[in-house]
Scaffold this motif. Structure first.
Motif, short mmCIF file in Angstrom:
data_model
loop_
_atom_site.label_atom_id
_atom_site.label_comp_id
_atom_site.label_asym_id
_atom_site.label_seq_id
_atom_site.Cartn_x
_atom_site.Cartn_y
_atom_site.Cartn_z
N VAL A 1 0.78 -1.22 -0.02
CA VAL A 1 -0.18 -0.08 -0.17
C VAL A 1 0.93 1.13 0.08
O VAL A 1 0.81 2.37 -0.75
N PHE A 2 1.92 1.29 0.83
CA PHE A 2 2.68 2.71 1.30
C PHE A 2 4.18 2.14 1.39
O PHE A 2 4.43 1.49 2.42
N VAL A 3 5.24 2.68 0.64
CA VAL A 3 6.51 2.28 1.09
C VAL A 3 7.05 3.62 1.99
O VAL A 3 7.13 4.61 1.72
N CYS A 4 7.46 2.89 3.31
CA CYS A 4 7.72 4.05 4.31
C CYS A 4 9.31 4.40 4.15
O CYS A 4 9.51 5.43 4.39
N GLY A 5 10.03 3.29 4.25
CA GLY A 5 11.61 3.61 4.45
C GLY A 5 12.42 2.69 5.59
O GLY A 5 11.63 1.74 6.05
N PHE A 6 13.44 2.95 5.86
CA PHE A 6 14.04 2.19 6.95
C PHE A 6 13.70 2.49 8.22
O PHE A 6 13.67 3.63 8.44
N HIS A 7 13.42 1.37 8.96
CA HIS A 7 12.81 1.38 10.24
C HIS A 7 13.66 1.68 11.18
O HIS A 7 14.47 1.03 11.80
N GLN A 8 13.55 3.04 11.72
CA GLN A 8 14.61 3.77 12.81
C GLN A 8 13.94 4.16 13.79
O GLN A 8 12.63 4.52 13.68
N ALA A 9 14.44 4.19 14.98
CA ALA A 9 14.10 4.85 16.08
C ALA A 9 13.87 6.40 16.02
O ALA A 9 12.70 7.06 16.09
N ARG A 10 14.73 6.97 15.23
CA ARG A 10 14.65 8.53 14.91
C ARG A 10 15.13 8.45 13.30
O ARG A 10 15.78 7.83 12.86
N LYS A 11 14.47 9.76 12.71
CA LYS A 11 14.81 9.85 11.39
C LYS A 11 16.15 10.76 11.42
O LYS A 11 16.04 11.89 11.91
N ARG A 12 17.09 10.14 10.55
CA ARG A 12 18.33 10.83 10.38
C ARG A 12 18.45 11.17 8.76
O ARG A 12 19.03 12.32 8.39
N ALA A 13 18.29 10.13 7.97
CA ALA A 13 18.40 10.32 6.69
C ALA A 13 16.89 10.67 5.70
O ALA A 13 15.84 10.23 6.60
N ASP A 14 16.91 10.86 4.56
CA ASP A 14 15.75 11.10 3.82
C ASP A 14 14.89 9.84 3.65
O ASP A 14 13.76 10.00 3.58
N ASP A 15 15.62 8.70 3.87
CA ASP A 15 14.95 7.37 3.50
C ASP A 15 14.63 6.79 4.81
O ASP A 15 14.48 5.57 4.68
N ASP A 16 14.87 7.44 6.05
CA ASP A 16 14.52 6.87 7.20
C ASP A 16 12.97 6.95 7.53
O ASP A 16 12.43 7.72 7.25
N PHE A 17 12.55 6.12 8.44
CA PHE A 17 10.95 6.12 8.97
C PHE A 17 11.10 5.98 10.28
O PHE A 17 11.38 4.79 10.75
N SER A 18 10.80 6.76 11.16
CA SER A 18 10.92 6.86 12.50
C SER A 18 9.65 6.29 13.29
O SER A 18 8.67 6.23 12.78
N ARG A 19 9.68 5.90 14.65
CA ARG A 19 8.46 5.65 15.38
C ARG A 19 7.52 6.63 15.44
O ARG A 19 6.23 6.46 15.38
N ASN A 20 8.13 7.92 15.55
CA ASN A 20 7.29 9.04 15.78
C ASN A 20 6.22 9.01 14.37
O ASN A 20 5.18 9.36 14.48
N LEU A 21 6.97 8.94 13.33
CA LEU A 21 6.07 9.06 12.01
C LEU A 21 5.02 7.87 11.98
O LEU A 21 3.94 8.04 11.45
N LEU A 22 5.62 6.54 12.34
CA LEU A 22 4.40 5.64 12.32
C LEU A 22 3.27 5.92 13.41
O LEU A 22 2.01 5.81 13.07
N ARG A 23 3.64 6.47 14.54
CA ARG A 23 2.46 6.87 15.54
C ARG A 23 1.79 7.77 14.81
O ARG A 23 0.26 7.75 14.98
N ARG A 24 2.07 8.60 14.01
CA ARG A 24 1.26 9.83 13.46
C ARG A 24 0.27 9.24 12.20
O ARG A 24 -0.76 9.49 12.14
#
Length: 218
Positions: A70-93
């Motif tokens: 459905v949707f490609v999020c990016g690398f599963h990370q605790a915090r977003k550092r790179a453009d293709d990172d996907f953080s826990r906060n973004l998942l919660r939102r």
């Protein structure tokens, strides 16, 4: 480009090289996407039948669960550092976005087999715009990591040898048509090991359509 289009479709298949891509993952371990899982027995049987019928063309992928991305999020990370990172906060939102807006369970029509240059697939029809709605909700929170136009589909496999377009069209047309529809009962946020392109999906969150968010233990 699709093989079903004789005018603009690919001339031949693109062979997938299954290897570690350190220049892509840069040491990051898992990659996250939202999916619709395939759970109905009839459709799972069809996927197995189609993969077996095309086994001489496709890389085997016995560990990757059938699904529609459905949707490609990016690398599963605790915090977003790179453009293709996907953080826990973004998942919660994103989960908050789905709350009250994801809608009820439904069925999505399927069509005859088609193919990208890289992979054969079952097309999924979004005539009612529900997939587009989910993508818009998720995209309000995070930019999707995507290099090509989104086409809803269930992947059958990546090509392991080069084959001309005429042969691909003949092989796909010879197979039975898929079941009438994909049953959509829940969205799942899943990850897979970045070093294994065809490895199993690990479910982190399940959003039951007309239901609630469920955290799945890792």
């Amino acid at each position: 480009m699709l093989f079903s289009d004789p005018d603009t479709g690919p001339a031949e298949t693109l062979v997938a090289e299954l290897r570690d891509y350190p220049e892509w993952h840069r040491g990051r371990e898992r990659y996250g996407v939202w999916i619709l899982p395939v759970v109905q027995p009839e459709l799972l049987d069809y996927v197995a039948y189609a993969r077996e019928s095309l086994a001489d063309l496709l890389h085997p992928s016995p560990h990757r669960q059938p699904h529609m991305t459905v949707f490609v999020c990016g690398f599963h990370q605790a915090r977003k550092r790179a453009d293709d990172d996907f953080s826990r906060n973004l998942l919660r939102r994103q989960l908050l976005q789905l709350s009250g807006h994801a809608g009820r369970r439904m069925t999505l029509p399927l069509a005859r087999l088609d193919s990208f240059a890289s992979a054969a697939f079952i097309p999924v029809d979004d005539r009612d715009g529900r997939i587009a709605r989910w993508r818009a909700l998720l995209g309000d929170i995070s930019d999707e990591v995507r290099q090509s136009t989104y086409v809803p589909h269930i992947t059958l496999g990546l090509y392991r040898r080069k084959v001309d377009a005429h042969t691909i069209r003949q092989r796909l047309a010879a197979l039975a048509i898929p079941p009438a529809s994909l049953e959509a009962s829940e969205l799942q946020y899943v990850t897979y090991a970045a070093r294994d392109q065809l490895g199993p999906l690990r479910v982190h969150r399940r959003w039951l359509l007309s239901g609630s968010d469920i955290t799945v233990p890792a």
